[in-house]
Design a protein around this motif. Structure first.
Motif, PDB file in Angstrom:
ATOM      1  N   THR A   2      33.204  91.187  37.525  1.00  0.00           N
ATOM      2  CA  THR A   2      33.398  92.197  36.486  1.00  0.00           C
ATOM      3  C   THR A   2      33.511  93.590  37.093  1.00  0.00           C
ATOM      4  O   THR A   2      33.176  93.813  38.257  1.00  0.00           O
ATOM      5  CB  THR A   2      32.216  92.194  35.496  1.00  0.00           C
ATOM      6  N   SER A   3      33.968  94.530  36.277  1.00  0.00           N
ATOM      7  CA  SER A   3      34.088  95.914  36.719  1.00  0.00           C
ATOM      8  C   SER A   3      32.713  96.462  37.130  1.00  0.00           C
ATOM      9  O   SER A   3      32.596  97.169  38.125  1.00  0.00           O
ATOM     10  CB  SER A   3      34.683  96.753  35.590  1.00  0.00           C
ATOM     11  N   TYR A   4      31.670  96.119  36.360  1.00  0.00           N
ATOM     12  CA  TYR A   4      30.319  96.564  36.693  1.00  0.00           C
ATOM     13  C   TYR A   4      29.906  96.020  38.056  1.00  0.00           C
ATOM     14  O   TYR A   4      29.364  96.763  38.889  1.00  0.00           O
ATOM     15  CB  TYR A   4      29.313  96.130  35.621  1.00  0.00           C
ATOM     16  N   GLU A   5      30.151  94.758  38.302  1.00  0.00           N
ATOM     17  CA  GLU A   5      29.773  94.144  39.583  1.00  0.00           C
ATOM     18  C   GLU A   5      30.544  94.783  40.745  1.00  0.00           C
ATOM     19  O   GLU A   5      29.965  95.029  41.812  1.00  0.00           O
ATOM     20  CB  GLU A   5      30.007  92.635  39.550  1.00  0.00           C
ATOM     21  N   ASP A   7      31.764  97.874  40.804  1.00  0.00           N
ATOM     22  CA  ASP A   7      31.184  99.209  40.997  1.00  0.00           C
ATOM     23  C   ASP A   7      29.816  99.112  41.666  1.00  0.00           C
ATOM     24  O   ASP A   7      29.515  99.890  42.585  1.00  0.00           O
ATOM     25  CB  ASP A   7      31.077  99.956  39.675  1.00  0.00           C
ATOM     26  N   ARG A   8      28.983  98.186  41.223  1.00  0.00           N
ATOM     27  CA  ARG A   8      27.646  98.016  41.805  1.00  0.00           C
ATOM     28  C   ARG A   8      27.750  97.735  43.304  1.00  0.00           C
ATOM     29  O   ARG A   8      27.052  98.342  44.113  1.00  0.00           O
ATOM     30  CB  ARG A   8      26.902  96.885  41.097  1.00  0.00           C
ATOM     31  N   ASP A  81      21.902 102.830  37.883  1.00  0.00           N
ATOM     32  CA  ASP A  81      22.413 103.016  36.528  1.00  0.00           C
ATOM     33  C   ASP A  81      23.836 103.541  36.635  1.00  0.00           C
ATOM     34  O   ASP A  81      24.079 104.565  37.290  1.00  0.00           O
ATOM     35  CB  ASP A  81      21.522 104.004  35.777  1.00  0.00           C
ATOM     36  N   ILE A  82      24.762 102.817  36.027  1.00  0.00           N
ATOM     37  CA  ILE A  82      26.179 103.200  36.046  1.00  0.00           C
ATOM     38  C   ILE A  82      26.641 103.430  34.615  1.00  0.00           C
ATOM     39  O   ILE A  82      26.453 102.567  33.752  1.00  0.00           O
ATOM     40  CB  ILE A  82      27.054 102.099  36.685  1.00  0.00           C
ATOM     41  N   THR A  83      27.254 104.587  34.385  1.00  0.00           N
ATOM     42  CA  THR A  83      27.883 104.881  33.106  1.00  0.00           C
ATOM     43  C   THR A  83      29.257 105.449  33.407  1.00  0.00           C
ATOM     44  O   THR A  83      29.377 106.577  33.907  1.00  0.00           O
ATOM     45  CB  THR A  83      27.055 105.899  32.283  1.00  0.00           C
TER      46      THR A  83
END
Length: 124
Positions: A2-5, A7-8, A81-83
């Motif tokens: 995913t995009s979150y993964e 970015d993480r 924390d990602i926003t």
């Protein structure tokens, strides 16, 4: 992934570049983690430091490596924390027998995450 993964993982790599660059005195790797206008702020030996990336990288370069090549740096991300294109990371790391808690603000610029501010606490 995913995009979150994605970015993480990219943020973890920036933090790894920061810590490795610091403990191995790899100035290029260290600088790659930071935006050129970043400030490094905290109290060190009773004095408030308000350093530029040039000041910080220069002091790390001048001090030289604090770990032998191949040794594993000690660090751990305690919070992430990602926003959107902004992120905050709380990391604990050891440098030259000192333990720091760093609060890193990151921004995604041109598709790449970079540290735009470092606020640190030196544990006594």
């Amino acid at each position: 992934m995913t995009s979150y993964e994605t970015d993480r993982d990219a943020i973890r790599q920036v933090v790894r570049d920061y810590v490795d660059g610091m403990v191995f005195a790899d100035e290029n790797r260290l600088r790659s983690a930071f935006h050129p206008d970043c400030r490094i702020i905290g109290h060190f030996q009773g004095d408030l430091e308000w350093l530029s990336v040039n000041d910080f990288a220069g002091s790390i370069r001048d001090a030289g490596p604090v770990l032998a090549e191949g040794a594993a740096p000690v660090w751990e991300i305690l919070a992430l924390d990602i926003t959107g294109d902004s992120a905050a990371v709380k990391v604990v790391d050891d440098y030259a027998d000192l333990r720091f808690t760093d609060y890193l603000s990151l921004l995604k610029l041109g598709g790449r995450w970079t540290i735009i501010n470092k606020l640190y606490y030196l544990h006594e």
